[in-house]
Design a protein around this motif. Structure first.
Motif, PDB file in Angstrom:
ATOM      1  N   ILE A  47       0.843  -1.203   0.000  1.00  0.00           N
ATOM      2  CA  ILE A  47       0.000   0.000   0.000  1.00  0.00           C
ATOM      3  C   ILE A  47       0.877   1.252   0.000  1.00  0.00           C
ATOM      4  O   ILE A  47       0.641   2.183  -0.778  1.00  0.00           O
ATOM      5  N   GLU A  48       1.897   1.264   0.867  1.00  0.00           N
ATOM      6  CA  GLU A  48       2.788   2.431   0.952  1.00  0.00           C
ATOM      7  C   GLU A  48       3.517   2.691  -0.357  1.00  0.00           C
ATOM      8  O   GLU A  48       3.746   3.845  -0.737  1.00  0.00           O
ATOM      9  N   GLU A  49       3.875   1.628  -1.057  1.00  0.00           N
ATOM     10  CA  GLU A  49       4.596   1.771  -2.329  1.00  0.00           C
ATOM     11  C   GLU A  49       3.645   1.889  -3.524  1.00  0.00           C
ATOM     12  O   GLU A  49       4.069   1.872  -4.678  1.00  0.00           O
ATOM     13  N   ASN A  50       2.363   1.982  -3.238  1.00  0.00           N
ATOM     14  CA  ASN A  50       1.311   2.168  -4.241  1.00  0.00           C
ATOM     15  C   ASN A  50       1.162   0.993  -5.224  1.00  0.00           C
ATOM     16  O   ASN A  50       0.696   1.164  -6.338  1.00  0.00           O
ATOM     17  N   TYR A  51       1.580  -0.180  -4.817  1.00  0.00           N
ATOM     18  CA  TYR A  51       1.311  -1.378  -5.620  1.00  0.00           C
ATOM     19  C   TYR A  51      -0.142  -1.793  -5.421  1.00  0.00           C
ATOM     20  O   TYR A  51      -0.758  -2.363  -6.308  1.00  0.00           O
ATOM     21  N   LEU A  52      -0.661  -1.512  -4.253  1.00  0.00           N
ATOM     22  CA  LEU A  52      -1.994  -1.939  -3.858  1.00  0.00           C
ATOM     23  C   LEU A  52      -2.813  -0.716  -3.483  1.00  0.00           C
ATOM     24  O   LEU A  52      -2.442   0.028  -2.576  1.00  0.00           O
ATOM     25  N   ASN A  53      -3.895  -0.498  -4.219  1.00  0.00           N
ATOM     26  CA  ASN A  53      -4.757   0.647  -3.969  1.00  0.00           C
ATOM     27  C   ASN A  53      -6.185   0.222  -4.284  1.00  0.00           C
ATOM     28  O   ASN A  53      -6.552   0.085  -5.455  1.00  0.00           O
ATOM     29  N   GLU A  54      -6.979  -0.006  -3.254  1.00  0.00           N
ATOM     30  CA  GLU A  54      -8.332  -0.521  -3.471  1.00  0.00           C
ATOM     31  C   GLU A  54      -9.252   0.501  -4.138  1.00  0.00           C
ATOM     32  O   GLU A  54     -10.143   0.127  -4.871  1.00  0.00           O
ATOM     33  N   GLY A  55      -9.029   1.779  -3.905  1.00  0.00           N
ATOM     34  CA  GLY A  55      -9.815   2.806  -4.590  1.00  0.00           C
ATOM     35  C   GLY A  55      -9.574   2.755  -6.086  1.00  0.00           C
ATOM     36  O   GLY A  55     -10.513   2.829  -6.891  1.00  0.00           O
ATOM     37  N   ARG A  56      -8.325   2.616  -6.450  1.00  0.00           N
ATOM     38  CA  ARG A  56      -7.963   2.497  -7.872  1.00  0.00           C
ATOM     39  C   ARG A  56      -8.570   1.229  -8.464  1.00  0.00           C
ATOM     40  O   ARG A  56      -9.106   1.246  -9.570  1.00  0.00           O
ATOM     41  N   PHE A  57      -8.495   0.122  -7.715  1.00  0.00           N
ATOM     42  CA  PHE A  57      -9.096  -1.137  -8.166  1.00  0.00           C
ATOM     43  C   PHE A  57     -10.589  -0.944  -8.438  1.00  0.00           C
ATOM     44  O   PHE A  57     -11.102  -1.349  -9.483  1.00  0.00           O
ATOM     45  N   ALA A  58     -11.287  -0.327  -7.479  1.00  0.00           N
ATOM     46  CA  ALA A  58     -12.736  -0.141  -7.605  1.00  0.00           C
ATOM     47  C   ALA A  58     -13.092   0.718  -8.818  1.00  0.00           C
ATOM     48  O   ALA A  58     -14.047   0.413  -9.547  1.00  0.00           O
ATOM     49  N   LYS A  59     -12.309   1.774  -9.048  1.00  0.00           N
ATOM     50  CA  LYS A  59     -12.570   2.644 -10.200  1.00  0.00           C
ATOM     51  C   LYS A  59     -12.400   1.887 -11.514  1.00  0.00           C
ATOM     52  O   LYS A  59     -13.232   1.984 -12.415  1.00  0.00           O
ATOM     53  N   ILE A  60     -11.322   1.156 -11.620  1.00  0.00           N
ATOM     54  CA  ILE A  60     -11.047   0.412 -12.852  1.00  0.00           C
ATOM     55  C   ILE A  60     -12.090  -0.694 -13.041  1.00  0.00           C
ATOM     56  O   ILE A  60     -12.623  -0.879 -14.133  1.00  0.00           O
ATOM     57  N   PHE A  61     -12.400  -1.414 -11.976  1.00  0.00           N
ATOM     58  CA  PHE A  61     -13.368  -2.504 -12.045  1.00  0.00           C
ATOM     59  C   PHE A  61     -14.732  -1.981 -12.475  1.00  0.00           C
ATOM     60  O   PHE A  61     -15.330  -2.480 -13.431  1.00  0.00           O
ATOM     61  N   ALA A  62     -15.230  -0.968 -11.774  1.00  0.00           N
ATOM     62  CA  ALA A  62     -16.558  -0.429 -12.064  1.00  0.00           C
ATOM     63  C   ALA A  62     -16.621   0.156 -13.476  1.00  0.00           C
ATOM     64  O   ALA A  62     -17.560  -0.130 -14.237  1.00  0.00           O
ATOM     65  N   GLY A  63     -15.618   0.924 -13.821  1.00  0.00           N
ATOM     66  CA  GLY A  63     -15.608   1.546 -15.149  1.00  0.00           C
ATOM     67  C   GLY A  63     -15.570   0.528 -16.265  1.00  0.00           C
ATOM     68  O   GLY A  63     -16.314   0.625 -17.242  1.00  0.00           O
ATOM     69  N   SER A  64     -14.744  -0.484 -16.123  1.00  0.00           N
ATOM     70  CA  SER A  64     -14.625  -1.471 -17.203  1.00  0.00           C
ATOM     71  C   SER A  64     -15.843  -2.389 -17.275  1.00  0.00           C
ATOM     72  O   SER A  64     -16.302  -2.720 -18.371  1.00  0.00           O
ATOM     73  N   LYS A  65     -16.390  -2.804 -16.143  1.00  0.00           N
ATOM     74  CA  LYS A  65     -17.587  -3.657 -16.174  1.00  0.00           C
ATOM     75  C   LYS A  65     -18.764  -2.903 -16.768  1.00  0.00           C
ATOM     76  O   LYS A  65     -19.576  -3.471 -17.476  1.00  0.00           O
ATOM     77  N   PHE A  66     -18.836  -1.613 -16.497  1.00  0.00           N
ATOM     78  CA  PHE A  66     -19.913  -0.810 -17.077  1.00  0.00           C
ATOM     79  C   PHE A  66     -19.712  -0.622 -18.580  1.00  0.00           C
ATOM     80  O   PHE A  66     -20.621  -0.871 -19.376  1.00  0.00           O
ATOM     81  N   ARG A  67     -18.504  -0.205 -18.986  1.00  0.00           N
ATOM     82  CA  ARG A  67     -18.262   0.092 -20.401  1.00  0.00           C
ATOM     83  C   ARG A  67     -18.201  -1.157 -21.274  1.00  0.00           C
ATOM     84  O   ARG A  67     -18.705  -1.156 -22.388  1.00  0.00           O
ATOM     85  N   VAL A  68     -17.585  -2.228 -20.779  1.00  0.00           N
ATOM     86  CA  VAL A  68     -17.372  -3.415 -21.604  1.00  0.00           C
ATOM     87  C   VAL A  68     -18.537  -4.399 -21.518  1.00  0.00           C
ATOM     88  O   VAL A  68     -19.039  -4.873 -22.542  1.00  0.00           O
ATOM     89  N   LYS A  69     -18.974  -4.699 -20.306  1.00  0.00           N
ATOM     90  CA  LYS A  69     -20.016  -5.710 -20.132  1.00  0.00           C
ATOM     91  C   LYS A  69     -21.406  -5.112 -19.936  1.00  0.00           C
ATOM     92  O   LYS A  69     -22.380  -5.843 -19.824  1.00  0.00           O
ATOM     93  N   HIS A  70     -21.485  -3.789 -19.867  1.00  0.00           N
ATOM     94  CA  HIS A  70     -22.749  -3.074 -19.691  1.00  0.00           C
ATOM     95  C   HIS A  70     -23.490  -3.518 -18.440  1.00  0.00           C
ATOM     96  O   HIS A  70     -24.698  -3.731 -18.459  1.00  0.00           O
ATOM     97  N   TRP A  71     -22.731  -3.651 -17.337  1.00  0.00           N
ATOM     98  CA  TRP A  71     -23.344  -3.975 -16.057  1.00  0.00           C
ATOM     99  C   TRP A  71     -23.924  -2.714 -15.442  1.00  0.00           C
ATOM    100  O   TRP A  71     -23.383  -1.618 -15.598  1.00  0.00           O
ATOM    101  N   GLY A  72     -24.992  -2.875 -14.688  1.00  0.00           N
ATOM    102  CA  GLY A  72     -25.588  -1.778 -13.947  1.00  0.00           C
ATOM    103  C   GLY A  72     -24.916  -1.616 -12.593  1.00  0.00           C
ATOM    104  O   GLY A  72     -24.111  -2.450 -12.167  1.00  0.00           O
ATOM    105  N   ARG A  73     -25.284  -0.536 -11.912  1.00  0.00           N
ATOM    106  CA  ARG A  73     -24.657  -0.227 -10.623  1.00  0.00           C
ATOM    107  C   ARG A  73     -24.910  -1.304  -9.572  1.00  0.00           C
ATOM    108  O   ARG A  73     -24.040  -1.571  -8.748  1.00  0.00           O
ATOM    109  N   GLN A  74     -26.098  -1.912  -9.595  1.00  0.00           N
ATOM    110  CA  GLN A  74     -26.428  -2.929  -8.589  1.00  0.00           C
ATOM    111  C   GLN A  74     -25.488  -4.126  -8.690  1.00  0.00           C
ATOM    112  O   GLN A  74     -25.005  -4.629  -7.684  1.00  0.00           O
TER     113      GLN A  74
END
Length: 153
Positions: A47-74
């Motif tokens: 986390i300190e070395e910025n290899y692990l960042n859950e906020g970044r993970f969540a942004k990438i996950f949500a954005g890609s699932k929405f744009r690529v797979k057309h998933w809804g927020r739920q």
């Protein structure tokens, strides 16, 4: 406590390959035979070395699932919770989805499904099938019904 360098390198490479959650890293460390305080220290280092960042993970996950797979927020919310992310990280991820894009995507999904089901003669049955499909993609039922009722007029 001294962290084993070989395990630290493996963990860093694991995180560098693609975004990970703390739970995924902890599971990987367990497979490498590292648990308890040593695992905690490795996670803190990542986390300190910025290899692990859950906020970044969540942004990438949500954005890609929405744009690529057309998933809804739920559906995205459910998946992020299943990955044991904090509420803050989940909110960060869901904030990546623009409201206008969200409604436009839902409209597109609804119209596409209506075209697929064009042989359905009963309007009420068609609406039910389309709504069920959109809900299975993780869109909110009130939003789905609002759009379906608007398109009917």
């Amino acid at each position: 406590m001294i962290i084993r360098k070989d395990v630290l390198i493996k963990a860093a490479n694991f995180c560098a390959y693609q975004e990970r959650t703390q739970a995924e890293v902890r599971e990987k460390l367990q497979k490498l035979g590292v648990e308890g305080d040593e695992a905690d220290e490795i996670i803190v280092y990542l986390i300190e070395e910025n290899y692990l960042n859950e906020g970044r993970f969540a942004k990438i996950f949500a954005g890609s699932k929405f744009r690529v797979k057309h998933w809804g927020r739920q559906k995205i919310l459910y998946e992020l919770k299943a990955r044991k992310l904090s509420e803050h990280s989940i909110r960060e991820g869901l904030a990546e989805i623009d409201d206008e894009d969200y409604i436009e995507t839902l409209n597109t999904l609804i119209e596409k499904k209506k075209r697929e089901l064009r042989t359905e003669k009963q309007p009420a049955v068609l609406k039910q099938k389309v709504a069920r499909y959109a809900m299975s993609k993780g869109f909110e039922s009130d939003l789905i019904w609002t759009i379906l009722n608007k398109s009917e007029k």
